[in-house]
Design an enzyme around this catalytic site. Structure first.
Site, short mmCIF file in Angstrom:
data_model
loop_
_atom_site.label_atom_id
_atom_site.label_comp_id
_atom_site.label_asym_id
_atom_site.label_seq_id
_atom_site.Cartn_x
_atom_site.Cartn_y
_atom_site.Cartn_z
N GLU A 46 0.84 -1.20 0.00
CA GLU A 46 0.00 0.00 0.00
C GLU A 46 0.88 1.25 0.00
O GLU A 46 1.87 1.33 0.73
CB GLU A 46 -0.90 -0.02 1.23
N LYS A 119 -10.05 2.19 -2.32
CA LYS A 119 -10.23 1.56 -1.01
C LYS A 119 -11.58 1.92 -0.42
O LYS A 119 -11.93 3.09 -0.29
CB LYS A 119 -9.09 2.00 -0.10
N CYS A 156 -5.65 -3.10 2.29
CA CYS A 156 -5.36 -3.00 3.71
C CYS A 156 -6.59 -3.17 4.61
O CYS A 156 -7.02 -4.29 4.82
CB CYS A 156 -4.60 -1.71 4.01
#
Length: 294
Positions: A46, A119, A156
């Protein structure tokens, strides 16, 4: 398109510093190493081109943001062409003035940008102040057909949510990639570190089992200092789990390129014997869209 029988993936786990050019030079070296070893998919951690600036809320950190046609994505496209590999890379996207996302791009082996994933789950914890920087993703959960198979990408904090893995797998993803930045606050490591790392590994192995697919998680490494003398020690330990949840490759806590050979034929074999998709009670899951049912 049907996936090939075997795919070699490379997870690039590296340190990052407050110098984008230095980070890209480091990544160039690691990408070349992955290419030399025959990687067909290469995935970064990331926010690989920047330090993990979310340890504090700082207007100055917005300088790291780029448009999707900016230098970091162009770097990834060049790496894909040179390696003749599919590339997945995570960066800080400036979508419009005042609107930013934590975004991963998928690039094919010819260097063409296939698309991006923004995300969806944005954390806001001590040292992980991402809500200050990133708007939640608005593209939904996505899968791309590539020369290396059907790939899904999540980022993540998404890795803790079974719903995200399931909805991506239901679109036909054979491999779920999770670019990641997770680590310990030094004062917690001794008392909670082992349990935290085990929980992180366990939840992602469970996605592989529940969905009958491969999972590849790539984390960053190194200690990055934050404000007031605080820091995060990123624990690395990137890994790949097969559809039975077995860890078939795992990295150390140091900078490295982790390689794994995936037999995509195993997906159907496992799903025949563990027919979780067949036995889902799709008529009974309406409540899953509620915040809480208690």
């Amino acid at each position: 398109m049907p996936g090939p029988h075997r795919v070699r993936v490379a997870l690039v786990q590296a340190e990052a510093e407050p110098d984008r050019d230095a980070n890209l030079r480091r990544q160039d070296r690691l990408f070349r190493k992955a290419a030399e070893q025959g990687a067909e998919v290469i995935c970064t951690q990331e926010l690989f081109a920047t330090p993990y600036f979310c340890q504090e809320e700082s207007v100055a950190a917005f300088r790291w943001a780029e448009e999707i046609d900016g230098p970091t994505v162009r770097f990834l496209q060049d790496q894909a062409r040179k390696a003749e590999a599919v590339v997945i890379g995570s960066f800080f996207e400036r979508r419009a003035p005042g609107l930013f996302h934590n975004t991963a791009v998928v690039i094919d082996a010819a260097g063409e940008l296939l698309g991006c994933y923004r995300k969806m789950h944005i954390p806001d914890d001590p040292g992980y102040y991402e809500k200050y920087y990133f708007a939640p993703g608005d593209l939904g959960f996505r899968v791309w057909s590539t020369s290396a198979g059907r790939l899904g990408v999540l980022v993540c904090w998404d890795q803790w949510y079974p719903e995200a893995a399931r909805l991506t797998a239901l679109q036909g993803a054979e491999i779920l990639f999770y670019p990641t930045a997770i680590g310990w606050h030094p004062h917690e490591k001794e008392s909670e570190g082992a349990a935290q790392a085990d929980a992180w590994r366990t939840i992602q192995r469970s996605h592989a089992i529940a969905n009958g697919c491969f999972v590849a998680a790539v984390n960053r490494v190194g200690v990055e200092k934050g404000p007031g003398g605080r820091a995060i020690e990123f624990w690395g330990r990137s890994f790949v789990a097969d559809p039975m949840g077995r860890v078939i490759a795992e990295a150390s806590a140091e900078e490295e390129v982790l390689l794994a050979d995936l037999d995509l034929g195993l997906i159907e074999e496992v799903r025949i014997h563990w027919p979780f998709l067949r036995d889902r009670r799709v008529d009974a899951y309406g409540g899953i869209a509620a915040r809480y049912l208690g």
